[in-house]
Each structure stands twice: as C-alpha cells, then as structure tokens.
Design a protein around this motif. Sequence first.
Motif, PDB file in Angstrom:
ATOM      1  N   GLY A 119      -9.693  12.333 -43.260  1.00  0.00           N
ATOM      2  CA  GLY A 119      -9.205  11.663 -42.056  1.00  0.00           C
ATOM      3  C   GLY A 119      -7.856  12.221 -41.630  1.00  0.00           C
ATOM      4  N   ILE A 120      -6.968  12.422 -42.605  1.00  0.00           N
ATOM      5  CA  ILE A 120      -5.642  12.950 -42.282  1.00  0.00           C
ATOM      6  C   ILE A 120      -5.764  14.369 -41.725  1.00  0.00           C
ATOM      7  CG2 ILE A 120      -3.432  13.642 -43.272  1.00  0.00           C
ATOM      8  CD1 ILE A 120      -3.857  11.376 -45.348  1.00  0.00           C
ATOM      9  N   LEU A 121      -6.568  15.166 -42.409  1.00  0.00           N
ATOM     10  CA  LEU A 121      -6.734  16.552 -41.967  1.00  0.00           C
ATOM     11  C   LEU A 121      -7.328  16.614 -40.560  1.00  0.00           C
ATOM     12  CD1 LEU A 121      -7.891  18.503 -45.126  1.00  0.00           C
ATOM     13  CD2 LEU A 121      -5.797  18.779 -43.797  1.00  0.00           C
ATOM     14  N   CYS A 122      -8.303  15.737 -40.313  1.00  0.00           N
ATOM     15  CA  CYS A 122      -8.924  15.716 -38.989  1.00  0.00           C
ATOM     16  C   CYS A 122      -7.870  15.414 -37.917  1.00  0.00           C
ATOM     17  CB  CYS A 122     -10.024  14.670 -38.916  1.00  0.00           C
ATOM     18  SG  CYS A 122     -11.551  15.229 -39.616  1.00  0.00           S
ATOM     19  N   ALA A 123      -6.983  14.463 -38.242  1.00  0.00           N
ATOM     20  CA  ALA A 123      -5.961  14.099 -37.262  1.00  0.00           C
ATOM     21  C   ALA A 123      -4.993  15.252 -37.053  1.00  0.00           C
ATOM     22  CB  ALA A 123      -5.217  12.849 -37.732  1.00  0.00           C
ATOM     23  N   VAL A 124      -4.587  15.862 -38.149  1.00  0.00           N
ATOM     24  CA  VAL A 124      -3.627  16.970 -38.033  1.00  0.00           C
ATOM     25  C   VAL A 124      -4.245  18.131 -37.273  1.00  0.00           C
ATOM     26  CG1 VAL A 124      -2.297  18.647 -39.356  1.00  0.00           C
ATOM     27  CG2 VAL A 124      -2.414  16.274 -40.111  1.00  0.00           C
ATOM     28  N   LYS A 125      -5.485  18.426 -37.596  1.00  0.00           N
ATOM     29  CA  LYS A 125      -6.147  19.565 -36.939  1.00  0.00           C
ATOM     30  C   LYS A 125      -7.060  19.074 -35.829  1.00  0.00           C
ATOM     31  CE  LYS A 125      -6.309  22.219 -41.183  1.00  0.00           C
ATOM     32  NZ  LYS A 125      -7.008  23.254 -41.897  1.00  0.00           N
ATOM     33  N   THR A 183     -13.983   4.583 -42.916  1.00  0.00           N
ATOM     34  CA  THR A 183     -12.578   4.790 -43.268  1.00  0.00           C
ATOM     35  C   THR A 183     -12.036   6.077 -42.654  1.00  0.00           C
ATOM     36  OG1 THR A 183     -13.264   3.869 -45.376  1.00  0.00           O
ATOM     37  CG2 THR A 183     -10.994   4.576 -45.198  1.00  0.00           C
ATOM     38  N   LEU A 184     -12.851   7.104 -42.693  1.00  0.00           N
ATOM     39  CA  LEU A 184     -12.414   8.385 -42.122  1.00  0.00           C
ATOM     40  C   LEU A 184     -12.053   8.218 -40.649  1.00  0.00           C
ATOM     41  CD1 LEU A 184     -14.029  11.819 -42.710  1.00  0.00           C
ATOM     42  CD2 LEU A 184     -13.478  11.164 -40.401  1.00  0.00           C
ATOM     43  N   ARG A 185     -12.915   7.543 -39.913  1.00  0.00           N
ATOM     44  CA  ARG A 185     -12.676   7.392 -38.481  1.00  0.00           C
ATOM     45  C   ARG A 185     -11.404   6.583 -38.239  1.00  0.00           C
ATOM     46  NH1 ARG A 185     -18.258   5.674 -35.827  1.00  0.00           N
ATOM     47  NH2 ARG A 185     -17.063   5.883 -33.928  1.00  0.00           N
ATOM     48  N   ILE A 186     -11.215   5.554 -39.025  1.00  0.00           N
ATOM     49  CA  ILE A 186     -10.030   4.729 -38.825  1.00  0.00           C
ATOM     50  C   ILE A 186      -8.772   5.474 -39.220  1.00  0.00           C
ATOM     51  CG2 ILE A 186      -8.901   2.621 -39.586  1.00  0.00           C
ATOM     52  CD1 ILE A 186     -11.323   1.257 -39.207  1.00  0.00           C
ATOM     53  N   MET A 187      -8.855   6.167 -40.341  1.00  0.00           N
ATOM     54  CA  MET A 187      -7.701   6.942 -40.804  1.00  0.00           C
ATOM     55  C   MET A 187      -7.287   7.939 -39.732  1.00  0.00           C
ATOM     56  SD  MET A 187      -5.839   7.246 -43.564  1.00  0.00           S
ATOM     57  CE  MET A 187      -4.284   7.892 -43.031  1.00  0.00           C
ATOM     58  N   PHE A 240     -16.564  18.769 -36.802  1.00  0.00           N
ATOM     59  CA  PHE A 240     -17.611  18.774 -37.817  1.00  0.00           C
ATOM     60  C   PHE A 240     -17.565  17.491 -38.654  1.00  0.00           C
ATOM     61  CE2 PHE A 240     -19.026  19.697 -42.149  1.00  0.00           C
ATOM     62  CZ  PHE A 240     -20.323  20.114 -41.890  1.00  0.00           C
ATOM     63  N   ASN A 241     -16.373  17.154 -39.127  1.00  0.00           N
ATOM     64  CA  ASN A 241     -16.261  15.971 -39.978  1.00  0.00           C
ATOM     65  C   ASN A 241     -16.535  14.674 -39.237  1.00  0.00           C
ATOM     66  OD1 ASN A 241     -15.587  16.733 -42.736  1.00  0.00           O
ATOM     67  ND2 ASN A 241     -13.914  17.821 -41.735  1.00  0.00           N
ATOM     68  N   ARG A 242     -16.119  14.653 -37.963  1.00  0.00           N
ATOM     69  CA  ARG A 242     -16.399  13.430 -37.201  1.00  0.00           C
ATOM     70  C   ARG A 242     -17.888  13.272 -36.971  1.00  0.00           C
ATOM     71  NH1 ARG A 242     -13.064  13.810 -32.042  1.00  0.00           N
ATOM     72  NH2 ARG A 242     -13.788  11.695 -31.634  1.00  0.00           N
ATOM     73  N   LEU A 243     -18.554  14.391 -36.729  1.00  0.00           N
ATOM     74  CA  LEU A 243     -20.001  14.336 -36.532  1.00  0.00           C
ATOM     75  C   LEU A 243     -20.680  13.840 -37.820  1.00  0.00           C
ATOM     76  CD1 LEU A 243     -21.861  15.138 -34.169  1.00  0.00           C
ATOM     77  CD2 LEU A 243     -22.432  17.181 -35.472  1.00  0.00           C
ATOM     78  N   LEU A 244     -20.209  14.386 -38.918  1.00  0.00           N
ATOM     79  CA  LEU A 244     -20.755  13.988 -40.205  1.00  0.00           C
ATOM     80  C   LEU A 244     -20.573  12.478 -40.413  1.00  0.00           C
ATOM     81  CD1 LEU A 244     -21.983  15.955 -42.254  1.00  0.00           C
ATOM     82  CD2 LEU A 244     -19.916  15.667 -43.621  1.00  0.00           C
ATOM     83  N   ALA A 245     -19.378  12.013 -40.075  1.00  0.00           N
ATOM     84  CA  ALA A 245     -19.074  10.591 -40.239  1.00  0.00           C
ATOM     85  C   ALA A 245     -19.982   9.750 -39.358  1.00  0.00           C
ATOM     86  CB  ALA A 245     -17.613  10.321 -39.905  1.00  0.00           C
ATOM     87  N   LEU A 246     -20.215  10.237 -38.135  1.00  0.00           N
ATOM     88  CA  LEU A 246     -21.095   9.510 -37.226  1.00  0.00           C
ATOM     89  C   LEU A 246     -22.480   9.343 -37.847  1.00  0.00           C
ATOM     90  CD1 LEU A 246     -20.559  10.795 -33.597  1.00  0.00           C
ATOM     91  CD2 LEU A 246     -20.702   8.443 -34.401  1.00  0.00           C
ATOM     92  N   LEU A 263      -7.862   2.969 -25.723  1.00  0.00           N
ATOM     93  CA  LEU A 263      -8.423   2.693 -27.035  1.00  0.00           C
ATOM     94  C   LEU A 263      -9.204   3.879 -27.592  1.00  0.00           C
ATOM     95  CD1 LEU A 263      -9.729  -0.919 -26.628  1.00  0.00           C
ATOM     96  CD2 LEU A 263      -7.765  -0.135 -27.927  1.00  0.00           C
ATOM     97  N   ARG A 264      -9.224   4.984 -26.855  1.00  0.00           N
ATOM     98  CA  ARG A 264      -9.993   6.134 -27.294  1.00  0.00           C
ATOM     99  C   ARG A 264      -9.775   6.376 -28.788  1.00  0.00           C
ATOM    100  NH1 ARG A 264     -12.241  10.405 -24.084  1.00  0.00           N
ATOM    101  NH2 ARG A 264     -11.586   9.233 -22.274  1.00  0.00           N
ATOM    102  N   ASP A 265     -10.812   6.655 -29.471  1.00  0.00           N
ATOM    103  CA  ASP A 265     -10.774   6.962 -30.912  1.00  0.00           C
ATOM    104  C   ASP A 265     -10.591   5.741 -31.802  1.00  0.00           C
ATOM    105  OD1 ASP A 265     -11.137   9.658 -30.583  1.00  0.00           O
ATOM    106  OD2 ASP A 265      -8.995   9.965 -30.255  1.00  0.00           O
ATOM    107  N   LYS A 266     -10.406   4.600 -31.210  1.00  0.00           N
ATOM    108  CA  LYS A 266     -10.281   3.424 -32.095  1.00  0.00           C
ATOM    109  C   LYS A 266     -11.670   2.894 -32.433  1.00  0.00           C
ATOM    110  CE  LYS A 266      -6.044   1.332 -32.500  1.00  0.00           C
ATOM    111  NZ  LYS A 266      -5.337   0.078 -32.584  1.00  0.00           N
TER     112      LYS A 266
END
Lengths: 291, 316, 517
Positions: B124-130, B195-199, B138-144, A285-288
Amino acid sequence: MDVILLSAKTPKKVVLRFLKQESMLAVSGAAVLLVIMVALLGPLIMPHDPISVSLTEKVQTPSFQYPFGTDPLGRCILSRVIQGTRTSLTAAVVIVSISGIGGVLLGLLAGYKGGGVDSLIMRLVDVLLAFPSIILAMALIVSMGPGLESVIVALTLVHWTGYARLVRAEVLTLKQAEFVEGARALGNSSSRILFKYILPNVLAPVLVMASLDIAHIILSMASLSFLGLGAQPPEAEWGAMINQGREFIRTAPYVTLFPGLALMFSILAFSLLGDSLRDYFDPRLRDKVIE
Amino acid sequence: MGRFICKRLAATILVIVAASMLTFGILHLTPGSTPATILKYAFIGLEEIPTDAEITEITTRFKLSDPLYQQYYRWIKQALRGDLGDSYVYRLPVAELIGLRFPATALLAVLSVTLSLLISIPLGILCAVKRNTFFDHFNRLLALFAVAMPSFWLAYLLIIVFSLGFNLFPVAGFRSLSSLVLPCVTLAAGMGAVTLRIMRSSMLEVMGQDYILTARSKGLYERSVIAKHALKNAFLPVVTVVGLQFGHMLGGSVIVETVFSWPGIGKLLIDSIFAKDIPVVQGCILLIAGTYALVNLLVDLSYALMDPRIRYGRES
Amino acid sequence: MRIKSLSIVLCLLVISLLFSTAGCGVKPASSGNQSLVVGEIWKIDNIDPATNGTLTMEKALITETLVGTKPNFELQPNLASEWQRIDPNTWKFSLRKDVKFHDGTTFNAEAVKWSLLRAIQINPQIVSFTKIKTVEAENDGIVIITTSTPNSDLPASLHYSNTSIIAKSSVDKDGKMIRPIGTGAFKLEQYDPSTGDLKMSKNPDYWGTVSKLDNLEIRALPDPNTRALALEKGEIDFTCDPPYNELARLEKVEGLKVELNKTARTYIIEMNLNEAPFNDVRVRKAMSYGIDRESIVKNVLFGCGEAAKGPYMPGMAWTNENLKGYPYNPAKAKQLLAEAGWQDSDGDGIVDHNGKPMRITLMTYPQRPGLPPMAEAVQAQFKNLGIDLKTEIMDSSAMSNIAAKGKWDMKMSAFATAMIPSPSYHLNILYYSKNNKVIGYNNPDVDRLIDQCMVEEDQQKKYALSKQVQQILEDEEPVLPIAYYGVAVAMKSRVNNFVFNPTAHDYMLTNEVNIKE
C-alpha cells in the motif's frame, strides 16, 4: 476538468473526453451492462435448457457442444451460469430495493425526528450490527426453511441498516443547511421538507451504496447457497453450483470454476461501478473506500 | 476518558443482551420443532423418526415447553452468574466447549491478519509513493480481484492447485501446522486487499497535506519524509479497518471454517444453529458480539492514543 | 525503525512456520508396531456409548453389546451367552463369565444393570426400542429384564450399539462421562474433543481373539475429498465413502483397494397417501415404473448401490427374494397415469385431472451426498411422464417437521432397515397404520401380519410373515424403493482380513483386521 470541457467542441468529443476522464466509470458501467444484458437475454442466448437432466452426459469436459462442460447431472454449465445470472441479479435487485427503500425511510425518520424515534431505530441498528450479518441471516433461514425466498427475507432484514445509518447522518447535516431552514421558515410541512428538499440530496450516496450493496448481496447469496441454505435445485445459482461441484473438484474442476468466474465478474463489476460512481459524485473522495 | 469507557461499556452490554435475545427468538421461530431437532442431532440419529414419548422426554428434560421469556430469563440469569449451561449435542459445558474451539479460531485470526498486514502495508505504501505507475496499477488491480473473489471459491482454487495439484497442504481439518496455510491465505487475501486500498489512499491523502509539503521544502529526503512524517498519520484509518477485521475473525469465519472443516468457533456456531443446540448458539453469540464490541472500543481508544487531536469524554 | 524490525521478525516467523510444516503431512501413518488409522466419515461430537455407540462399538471396538448378529442379521450370543423369554414381559439373559472390563473389573450382572439403566436415562431412544421397565441382577451371571409391553424384539434391540455395556468407572461421581471403559478388543487411550480424534491400544485380556494390531486410531474426516486425499497420501489406512466419482480413479492407485458393498439402508421415497394423487395406487405404480433405477445407480451413485426391488436388500434373512420390483417402463407408467385419469388435456406438457395439473414437491436432505442429485434425477424422469416435480433440499429435521404437519407430497430418505435386526422392526415403524400416521398407509392385513410377526417366537415363522408383508407392499407400493445403499470401502492393500459386515451402520471393524507384513 474545466479546461478540458472548454476545449471540447463537438458532442462526440465531449463523450470521448468523458470516457477518457471517467474511464473506470465507463468500463465498470459496461461490465454491469453486460451482466444485465446476459440476465435479460438469458433464454435467448442459452445453448441448452439449464434444468433438463441428461444422466448419460454427466461431467463432460468443455467441448464445442458444451462450452463450459456439463455438471454431475449432465446439464450444460454455460446455460446454468447464464440462468444463474438471472437468479442472482433478480434477487439482488429485489433485496436492494426493499432494504434500500426501507432503510432510507427509517434513516430519514430517525435523522429528522430525532429523540426517542431516533434512538429506537439506531439501537436496533446497533443490535443488528453487533455480529456478522451472515450469521444472523443463517439463523433466520434455518428457522424459516431454506430457499430463495428465505434468503431474500433474511438479507433484506440485515441489509437495511447501512442505508438507515447513511441517510440519518446526511439528514443531520442537511437539517442545518440554509435551504432547509428557509423551507421550514416558509411553513412547509415536515413531510414536504423531507421528500422535496432533503431526499433529493441524499440520493447520490444512496445510489453509490446500492451499487456496492448489490455486489455484497450477490456474494452473501452465493455464500448461503453454497452452504445449502439458498436456491433449491434444480434452480441454477452460482453458489449452489459451486457447492454441487465440491465432490468433483478433482475429477471435474470446471464444475466449480465457471460459476466462480461468473460470480467474481459480477461482484467486480458492481463494486467497481459503486467506487467510480462515488468518485464521480464526489471527486474529493477519490480513492477512498467506504466499508 | 474513564467515564467515556464506562459509558461505552454499558451501551455495549445492552447491545449484547439485545443481540442474545434476538438470536434466542429467531431460533424459536418455528415452534415445536426444537425437541425433534435436538433428538435427531444428539440422540436418535438424523434419519430416524422421533416418537412422541421421546419428544416428551426431551421437552421436559430441557424445559422447552416453558414460555419463551421464561426460558430466556433462566438462561440469562445463569449466564450472569457465569454459567452458560450445557450443550445438548456435545453434552459438555458450553464454556468448556468454546474453550476447546477458540484456540483454533484465534490462531487462524492472528496468523491471517498478520499475513495480510505483512503484504498489504508495504504494498500500500509503495503504491502510494509510486502512484500511477505500472506497479501501482498492477497491485490495485490485484487487490480489486482479491476483494471480489468469494472466499469459498478462492479456497477451492487453492485446494485444487496446492492440495490436489502439488500435494503440498492438507485439504481440510486441523491436525498439523501445514493445514493452517490454505485457510490463512484464503482469509488474508480478502482482508489484505482491503487494507492495501485503505493504506494507499490514506497515504496519498497525508502526503498531500501541508506539513508534508513543508517537510519536503526543507529539503528532506523523500524517504525520510515518508518514514518520519507521513506513515504515522496514514496508519489511523488502517487501524480501524484492521481492528474490525480482527474482531470479525475472532468470531470465526463461518465460510472458511466450513470449507476447511476447521474446528473453530464459526463451524461450531453453524453446526449448532442447525442442531438447535441453543445454549451453544447463545454462548457463541455472546463471544462474537462481545469480542466485536471490545475491538471496536479498543480501536476508538487507539485512535485517541495515536492522534492527539482526538480526546474522548469531553464532548458531552 | 520499530515497525520495520517487528515486521521482519514476523516475516521470519511465518516463513519458518511454512517451511517447518510443509513436509510434515506426508509421513507414513503406521510405523514400527502394527497400527491402523481409520478415516471416520462423521464428525465426532461425543464418545458416550449411550448416544454414539456406533462409534465406540462398530468403529473404535471399545464397547460391546449383549447380543450380536451374523452377517445375514440373525442374532447370535455376544456378551450374553443365551437368553429366554420367561413370560411375555420378562426375559432372562445369561452372561459370559470370562469377560473383564478394560479397568480390570469383572463384567457381571450388576455392571449390566447399571450400564443399561444409565443408557436409558440418557437416551430416550433406548426405551422406545427396548421397552425396558426394570433390570435386575438375579445373581452374578444372570440378568432379569422386564418390559412395559410385550416386546419379542428385546434381544434384537439389545444388539443396538447404544445399549453397549460399560464399567461404572467410565463416569465420575457426578455421573459425567470421563471415557468409555468397555469390554471390547481395544481400550481408549486418548480422545481429543476439539478434532474428534481417538487413539486406542489393543486389549491384551480380550475374551475373544486378541487383535494383532497394537494400536487403532480414528480421525474424524467428514469431508469426502479429505478422506480420499488422506488415504492416497498415506495419512490413513482405511476409510469409507470417498467421493463416488473418484472410486474408479482410486481403484487404479498403486497400493490401494476399493470394495463396493451394501448395507441395510434403502433409499426410499415416501408419499402423502392421505392426499391425491398418491391415494390412487395406479398413480403410485406409474411413478414407480417411471423411475429409472438402474440409470440412477449407475450415473448418480457411480455404481455404489443397487436398484431396489423391495424394502430389504438381498441377503438378509427375512428378505423376500421373489419380489419383481418395478423395472423402468415409461410407456406403462403413462398408461397407468391415463387409467387413473391423469392426461395432458391442455397440451402444456403436464398431466392434469379435472383441470388440476400434477405439481408435486419432493423433499430431501443433503447429509447423504447421493440424495440431492438423486432427487434431481427423479425430477427429470418424472418430467418425461408429464409430472411437474419440484425438489426441496433441507435439513432432515426440517423435513420431518413439515411432513408431521401433513402438508407435504413426497420425501426421499436413506432409511435404515435393520437398526434393530428384526424382521418386523422396520415394517412396524414405517407401514403400521398406528405408528406412521405421517405417510397415512392403512392396510388392516398389513397391520395384522406385523402384529403376528412381532409376537411370533419362532424365527423362521417371523421371517415368513415379514416376507408376506413385503409382497403386499409390492402390490400396493405405498413407498417407492429406489436403491439399496452402497458403501464404498477404500483401504491400503496391506490391510488384511477386513470382511464387510452388512449389519454395520457405515462400516464395522473387527478384532480380526490387521496389517499384512
């Protein structure tokens, strides 16, 4: 992962590897530990009495004597932030324990018994989830009279639903599991099957949820206190402190700034811990994100 | 499908009725206090002492001495005929009152959800791609941080910086369009972060699936793999979350509306809970629970439309 | 791609919205002809004069009452030119003849009858004040009012803003309020029920001096920070009660002026006199001596208010100016406590009596921002006396519910002392044994004097009786007066001719206010 474990030779290295592999868990664990330590050691590390008023020293900017400044009644904000940690954490733990235990028991019952009991409990859950929990909590508190006790009762009454849902779903799958079927075939009583075989298997997700829930409850509690429904003065509580600084945001923004930082740090710590615990228990589930 | 919708609607209505009973009961938890509270909020002023005669008058006027079930029965009978009664405090029909307040809430909801999507979906898409690059971290930290930030505190920070510091936006109220900015940003921050995290995670999951690998192996450009194949499927969980967020928002964000004195449903509901303006509270609860259930239903239906594997109505 | 183009469109939309609106808050509030924009301090739920007369009469200047007051609270003619008591229950009011409602109809006895009866039907409070039984029009210019019990305060109670006289055309055929049509210096042009904003234009046919202002606008800004900022930005011209801690800063802002005034409202602490320790006058006096009022006014209220000596602020016609009050004296307080048997015998820092420590709870409410911090300050000052005081902040109606059940210790409020401008009204509701069973004050002398004060016809004798009661209250201290309520009025320097009227509930505008050219 296996490769890493095999190559680890000494216990020290195992710990280091673990920290490296589960760095999020380690960091968030440390942050939570810090919050808990501050709460436990509170009275020892407070520079001043968090409730003693000194009108002549009101709204002073941060200084060596008062690192976070003083509030509109001349109290040390740092000491009050520390005291606020104790208030929030104690209340959150009480709420999570009661609503967690209650929710788990009801979830076990609903999932295992099925039928009328199940639909009764689940319809109750549906009703409670029909509108935002904060509104229900507010209505309850307004009726009971504001105060920390009312907040605890209200939040407990609205928070058990999550556990009940989670546990019920787990039980429904576990009921079909071979080891449970086996236990039943051996003539174990229902309660024995529930507590001996099923309960241990639902504890991990419940723990994850509890950790996320503490973060959520700290936030709800602060929101309620911010609206004047929670902790009563002079009791130190972050939301109440932010509310008190409301009129002073212009002349003394630090009155709202520091309790807000403490609040954010604690919420961050507990929700990160919840996330990383979930990853740890269930790497799939990592990242979910569970909502 | 039709049968499924009917069944769901029936269940929803039952839940809403039960919810209205619950709030009705809660508001009467402290017996005897209702007429005095109404008097203070609507007639004599908060700080005056109600006399016995005044209390008697209000009790008879609003029929507050009847047993609870009778009062509730009277209310629901009226409500089913489409009459939500009159507010004690505002002395307007509840439906009219909600009509006055709802646009402000709806505007805030639409704009803040839009704002949050505009930021979170591309990120979110960019984070996943990169993934696992600095950009991602950086963006995930910001989202947190955005998720952990209490909305009322964020609101104050924004007010301190943008209203008081730079003098750009009003502190509170809703009189010009510029007063939309701060409440919108406050709400969008929290929602956008989720939304970012889920995306991101949904994109990652989709991109690990066989058909994406196949597409890649056919030698398609990475960009077109993402755009043509991955995105569509990754949107499913996002739809759920955004739908729920939107449903919540239409009920008014209590905290943000309070901080910004926003004349919306959330503020109306809170004021009415305090004033024991029971018809208004009941009306708001109907609206909130109703929208919430409707949005839930729409989310489920859109699932069926977006993912051909899901078909409702057959399973039972 | 569809989604992409959609998002681009939305993006542009939001950006254009931001740019188009960012600047629009900063335009000057008044332009061209003279207008005044007022930042009102309460949210505006309705504009019915029978329930929100304070707004329509004192702030929006739309409606007026039969009786007026001078700044020292003495009554004076207003829409009624004179009145006399015919017998204990019957009054005759002569009306002004030159008054017209905003819709052009004539103000007359029929209108007064309709308006008063309507107000009574809507708001039960008006009957409690006035005791009106019937209203009859004897002829066009004379109204006969009878009361159910003798009420010498009838003229004073007809000053109360909720008895404002409005024209019949204010309501539709079902009796529902359309808009208040009064006799005041301004006519209501527009009301926005979602924000609570009102726009008025001047009444050129006003019976008094016609205002120099062409327009008057009221915006509901219940948040103090918002009011202060709106004033600085120039969105409003006039407001009251910005955050007290900002008064010093606002005063220095170019083009603004700040005035500190007092209004007929007193911060008081009521006690449950039915229970120990409050049934002991020594304890009450000790507590009164133990409160540092000067420090509270200076530090908690930022100088907005004045340390209280008695129930009424100085300057009111019936205030007993000889009262000495209870100046801060912790040593005397401790001595009085000891005399009453309260001493710290077990060394825990809390005084006790017969083994019972003094732990009490003080309730108050948050709607007046001064109250919660004031309660905390009292708590700290009581701690020095060895009294363990707990504070509870709750909704004001929850507070009175708890007190009504009899299980309470102390409550703090900001009590209006001249809701009805009469020397007996406030004494009667707070100290008369039959009327206020909640605090349980029972002094036959006080009851007798209040009775006499209520029936006395001669105003000067009324005042003397009221002063006598105030003296007894000082000796017995059944209620602790803390501070007289301060009102901070902040406005642009070019606002002209504003004179603070202490009879106002918050602030009162007049037809004289205008803008300096």
